[in-house]
Design a protein around this motif. Structure first.
Motif, PDB file in Angstrom:
ATOM      1  N   TYR A   1       0.819  -1.210   0.000  1.00  0.00           N
ATOM      2  CA  TYR A   1       0.000   0.000   0.000  1.00  0.00           C
ATOM      3  C   TYR A   1       0.853   1.259   0.000  1.00  0.00           C
ATOM      4  N   TYR A   2       2.146   1.071   0.099  1.00  0.00           N
ATOM      5  CA  TYR A   2       3.028   2.212  -0.078  1.00  0.00           C
ATOM      6  C   TYR A   2       3.100   2.569  -1.556  1.00  0.00           C
ATOM      7  N   PHE A   3       2.865   1.567  -2.382  1.00  0.00           N
ATOM      8  CA  PHE A   3       3.009   1.786  -3.823  1.00  0.00           C
ATOM      9  C   PHE A   3       1.679   2.003  -4.530  1.00  0.00           C
ATOM     10  N   ILE A   4       0.640   1.386  -3.999  1.00  0.00           N
ATOM     11  CA  ILE A   4      -0.665   1.534  -4.650  1.00  0.00           C
ATOM     12  C   ILE A   4      -1.724   1.894  -3.607  1.00  0.00           C
ATOM     13  N   LYS A   5      -2.793   2.471  -4.084  1.00  0.00           N
ATOM     14  CA  LYS A   5      -3.813   2.971  -3.158  1.00  0.00           C
ATOM     15  C   LYS A   5      -4.781   1.885  -2.725  1.00  0.00           C
ATOM     16  N   SER A   6      -5.105   1.017  -3.641  1.00  0.00           N
ATOM     17  CA  SER A   6      -6.092  -0.008  -3.332  1.00  0.00           C
ATOM     18  C   SER A   6      -5.999  -1.120  -4.364  1.00  0.00           C
ATOM     19  N   LYS A   7      -6.629  -2.202  -4.052  1.00  0.00           N
ATOM     20  CA  LYS A   7      -6.676  -3.319  -4.990  1.00  0.00           C
ATOM     21  C   LYS A   7      -7.339  -2.865  -6.286  1.00  0.00           C
ATOM     22  N   GLU A   8      -8.381  -2.106  -6.117  1.00  0.00           N
ATOM     23  CA  GLU A   8      -9.108  -1.584  -7.264  1.00  0.00           C
ATOM     24  C   GLU A   8      -8.186  -0.779  -8.176  1.00  0.00           C
ATOM     25  N   GLU A   9      -7.340   0.021  -7.545  1.00  0.00           N
ATOM     26  CA  GLU A   9      -6.435   0.838  -8.347  1.00  0.00           C
ATOM     27  C   GLU A   9      -5.493  -0.033  -9.158  1.00  0.00           C
ATOM     28  N   ILE A  10      -5.096  -1.159  -8.596  1.00  0.00           N
ATOM     29  CA  ILE A  10      -4.228  -2.055  -9.359  1.00  0.00           C
ATOM     30  C   ILE A  10      -4.910  -2.455 -10.651  1.00  0.00           C
ATOM     31  N   LEU A  11      -6.164  -2.837 -10.534  1.00  0.00           N
ATOM     32  CA  LEU A  11      -6.901  -3.249 -11.732  1.00  0.00           C
ATOM     33  C   LEU A  11      -6.938  -2.107 -12.744  1.00  0.00           C
ATOM     34  N   TYR A  12      -7.227  -0.928 -12.233  1.00  0.00           N
ATOM     35  CA  TYR A  12      -7.262   0.240 -13.114  1.00  0.00           C
ATOM     36  C   TYR A  12      -5.925   0.438 -13.811  1.00  0.00           C
ATOM     37  N   LEU A  13      -4.873   0.327 -13.025  1.00  0.00           N
ATOM     38  CA  LEU A  13      -3.544   0.573 -13.579  1.00  0.00           C
ATOM     39  C   LEU A  13      -3.133  -0.494 -14.586  1.00  0.00           C
ATOM     40  N   ILE A  14      -3.626  -1.707 -14.381  1.00  0.00           N
ATOM     41  CA  ILE A  14      -3.360  -2.753 -15.365  1.00  0.00           C
ATOM     42  C   ILE A  14      -3.931  -2.335 -16.716  1.00  0.00           C
ATOM     43  N   PHE A  15      -5.183  -1.922 -16.702  1.00  0.00           N
ATOM     44  CA  PHE A  15      -5.812  -1.508 -17.952  1.00  0.00           C
ATOM     45  C   PHE A  15      -5.070  -0.311 -18.539  1.00  0.00           C
ATOM     46  N   ASP A  16      -4.736   0.589 -17.657  1.00  0.00           N
ATOM     47  CA  ASP A  16      -4.025   1.783 -18.081  1.00  0.00           C
ATOM     48  C   ASP A  16      -2.710   1.423 -18.746  1.00  0.00           C
ATOM     49  N   MET A  17      -1.956   0.595 -18.071  1.00  0.00           N
ATOM     50  CA  MET A  17      -0.625   0.237 -18.542  1.00  0.00           C
ATOM     51  C   MET A  17      -0.675  -0.476 -19.888  1.00  0.00           C
ATOM     52  N   PHE A  18      -1.705  -1.335 -20.039  1.00  0.00           N
ATOM     53  CA  PHE A  18      -1.740  -2.118 -21.252  1.00  0.00           C
ATOM     54  C   PHE A  18      -2.416  -1.396 -22.411  1.00  0.00           C
ATOM     55  N   HIS A  19      -3.129  -0.355 -22.086  1.00  0.00           N
ATOM     56  CA  HIS A  19      -3.733   0.399 -23.172  1.00  0.00           C
ATOM     57  C   HIS A  19      -2.742   1.361 -23.814  1.00  0.00           C
ATOM     58  N   LYS A  20      -1.776   1.763 -23.013  1.00  0.00           N
ATOM     59  CA  LYS A  20      -0.878   2.793 -23.528  1.00  0.00           C
ATOM     60  C   LYS A  20      -0.149   2.339 -24.801  1.00  0.00           C
ATOM     61  N   PRO A  21       0.544   1.191 -24.762  1.00  0.00           N
ATOM     62  CA  PRO A  21       1.228   0.780 -25.999  1.00  0.00           C
ATOM     63  C   PRO A  21       0.258   0.590 -27.147  1.00  0.00           C
ATOM     64  N   GLU A  22      -0.955   0.186 -26.821  1.00  0.00           N
ATOM     65  CA  GLU A  22      -1.957   0.001 -27.850  1.00  0.00           C
ATOM     66  C   GLU A  22      -2.231   1.304 -28.584  1.00  0.00           C
ATOM     67  N   GLU A  23      -2.387   2.356 -27.786  1.00  0.00           N
ATOM     68  CA  GLU A  23      -2.696   3.643 -28.388  1.00  0.00           C
ATOM     69  C   GLU A  23      -1.538   4.158 -29.226  1.00  0.00           C
ATOM     70  N   GLU A  24      -0.353   3.675 -28.872  1.00  0.00           N
ATOM     71  CA  GLU A  24       0.825   4.205 -29.570  1.00  0.00           C
ATOM     72  C   GLU A  24       1.156   3.464 -30.856  1.00  0.00           C
ATOM     73  N   ILE A  25       0.524   2.317 -31.035  1.00  0.00           N
ATOM     74  CA  ILE A  25       0.814   1.518 -32.219  1.00  0.00           C
ATOM     75  C   ILE A  25       0.669   2.353 -33.486  1.00  0.00           C
ATOM     76  N   PHE A  26      -0.440   3.063 -33.545  1.00  0.00           N
ATOM     77  CA  PHE A  26      -0.748   3.838 -34.736  1.00  0.00           C
ATOM     78  C   PHE A  26       0.396   4.764 -35.119  1.00  0.00           C
ATOM     79  N   GLU A  27       0.945   5.422 -34.093  1.00  0.00           N
ATOM     80  CA  GLU A  27       2.031   6.347 -34.385  1.00  0.00           C
ATOM     81  C   GLU A  27       3.364   5.646 -34.547  1.00  0.00           C
ATOM     82  N   ARG A  28       3.602   4.682 -33.659  1.00  0.00           N
ATOM     83  CA  ARG A  28       4.902   4.029 -33.663  1.00  0.00           C
ATOM     84  C   ARG A  28       5.170   3.356 -35.016  1.00  0.00           C
ATOM     85  N   PHE A  29       4.122   2.769 -35.580  1.00  0.00           N
ATOM     86  CA  PHE A  29       4.323   2.069 -36.842  1.00  0.00           C
ATOM     87  C   PHE A  29       3.952   2.953 -38.032  1.00  0.00           C
TER      88      PHE A  29
END
Lengths: 220, 220, 220, 220
Positions: free
Chosen positions: B69-97
DNA sequence: TATGAATGAGTGTTCATTCAT
DNA sequence: AATGAATGAACACTCATTCAT
């Protein structure tokens, strides 16, 4: 779940799942039990399996939380029975609509798809449940459920396979395609946040349009 | 503990989600945090969100449950951050390629799809997680996640729309089709029990074959 | 557990606080519940609200910590119910002792004070609890409790006001004085470390002596 | 508090409480320490002792939570030091205002009361804190604090006792009355929900009016 | 002195399940 | 078949305190 209490739900695989108590074979018993399953299904779909408590189910059914266990063995078993109950009519579609008596494979497929979506009335929310929550079932039971699903898939594949030599369908991998079709049926529920503009019939039309492009052979 | 109320995970929507603690800006902190997210993602995918306890995550990361809990606020936030983290490269595909520099819309689409599947390495298991567990997020955060997903979808739709006047694609409802394509990408993870015989490349080929039938216009 | 938010303890304000569970109307249920409240009151008074754990209460009542929640909604509700339970007899003093039938306002006041101290048996430890711990209650409930306290105070003020035109009392600010009297009742508990030499009756005598000097008018 | 770590706050009783670390005797150290105590006092008064975390105190003081322990031994010690710090000026009132040089015992008492209320500026919120939270201190320390309070009380009692033979005061039990007076000083804070209409000076006037009725002898 | 990270026991609360009646 | 009460392990989360640097 309390670990010590984990009892695998009964699974006979071929037949529908056996009654959880030896006594309950009366019509009333079965009615109550099936009511529990249906109400629980609604709750599981809406709130999720883990987020639905036995007390919620008790409230929804009007059956006391203690008494619930007279009808079912465990919460887990309810989930199993939901899958079981909803796969049964699926498996029967093929026979009920006498699909193998239909001449045209295209009509066979269209009937099958329409009925698979139509029957649940909820755009196949149960299959969404299966995708979402199946992991809580012990492997043994899961296999059993999947086997029944596979049965429906192989019926679809059967239709596809029949159409290929007749030149109505043109499909490289019928197994993959059958799986994909089965999967696509749940699109509406799965991506409901983008799908709500569509009505049920619109959705069926779009879906059929989509699928027919994939499977139908066409003049070169 | 008296929990006074749920605290929604931070959500800036446009930018990636801000750090959950004002202090944690050091590289070590970020590394640990992202480690937690990755390990938790694996557990959530394997066992389900509700079935994964913070203790499980603590064990998997080797970080004490309190310290987590020093690193994350709640279990829920972890789930949110997972989606966040994995969406980012997705959004960048268009530009990166540099997809919009590709001439042929077909090549554009193929690149997009290949990369979308390829990047995760896991055949898009994270989107499975999204479908399965998104309901635990508060609406606000869910919207935020979905907005990012919609962004990718609209990129796909953009490709489709471009190809239609050029007569390379023939699509009635580009929005529906874009949604369906996005959805189909997760077939492998979603129906893994029937899909395991296929290797990644085989799957991509089959999928492309499937999709191209749907979108490509052909001679009458 | 993901606690979605605090649930305020039921508060009907006029009537005593409703049962926390719809089921619990049997005599046994009520008895157990009131036992919990009394035992918890003792613990809260002795150790403080925050320093008393639900496990402490479980031990004191002999009721399993889980089962405790069958009778009450939350720890917070216990505190609320303590105030509720101890305010009720207070509010009834006026009627029970038919104080408005007493002719002499001095006798009215003396009876009121004697009973207010006497009833609790604990030299009004509950009001000490109220002073100390009321901050943990949500505003809504606090108001409700304070309203009931104010009711008793206004009864005292009523007695004072009646005596002023009769020239038995001489008071500039009846509201302030009524508040002060109510406050002084808790002196014994509040400053117990210096008050223990006095017996209950001695304390009442001293207190009455003190108060009568303040309120009684005297010949100039 | 973690039981294993419980260390009684230092208590020398006569002198103010000794520094918690041997090193810290510099002016800077003392300044920082006293800042911690003041800020913590505010928080404890506002939110309660148990509801205030060391992190809250760290935030309020701008001193890192770890570093806090360089200045104080434990949370408990802070509470002790708050009482200690606020009792000191109290004890000094008698000397600072040279109360024993005042001729008239009535003026002595009035000065004492006015200063006791006035000094804190907060209508004696610290004594409210004492009443509320003193139970968390180990007995030994509590005694020590109470002894200092008793010192102030005995000063008040001294004033009263001096006035009795002079026929300015008429009091049966000077100890009881002195205690009551000390207690009444906290009325404003203790019953703030009914007292807020009064301004500080109004309150002092009402209080003096109240007390003078109790203590002053009058013509028969 | 100062900091960020770590520790681990503790908190209130929930819940599937059982049991006596 | 039904009920209300009981059980106890589990959960997410907090917090005072310590420690290495």
């Amino acid at each position: 779940m309390t670990k010590k209490g984990r009892q695998a739900a009964a699974c006979k695989c071929k037949s529908s799942c056996g009654a959880s108590k030896n006594t309950g074979t009366s019509a009333v018993f079965q009615k109550r039990k099936s009511n529990i399953i249906k109400k629980a299904a609604k709750l599981f779909i809406k709130k999720g399996y883990a987020q639905t408590s036995m007390r919620d189910i008790a409230k929804a059914t009007g059956i006391d939380v203690g008494n619930l266990y007279y009808f079912i063995k465990s919460k887990e078993e309810i989930l199993y029975l939901i899958f079981d109950m909803f796969h049964k009519p699926e498996e029967e579609i093929f026979e009920r609509f006498e699909i193998n008596k239909i001449e045209d494979p295209v009509q066979q497929l269209k009937t099958m798809i329409t009925e698979l979506i139509g029957f649940g009335g909820n755009f196949r929310q149960e299959i969404l449940l299966l995708y979402r929550e199946s992991r809580v079932l012990p492997k043994e039971n899961l296999k059993c459920i999947m086997a029944r699903e596979s049965h429906v898939i192989s019926q679809i594949e059967g239709i596809l396979k029949e159409g290929v030599p007749k030149k109505v369908f043109k499909i490289e991998d019928t197994s993959f395609t059958a799986n994909m079709i089965m999967y696509e049926l749940a699109l509406y529920s799965m991506r409901h946040w983008n799908m709500t503009p569509y009505l049920k019939n619109e959705f069926i039309d779009l879906l059929w349009n989509h699928i027919s492009k994939v499977v139908l052979s066409r003049p070169d």
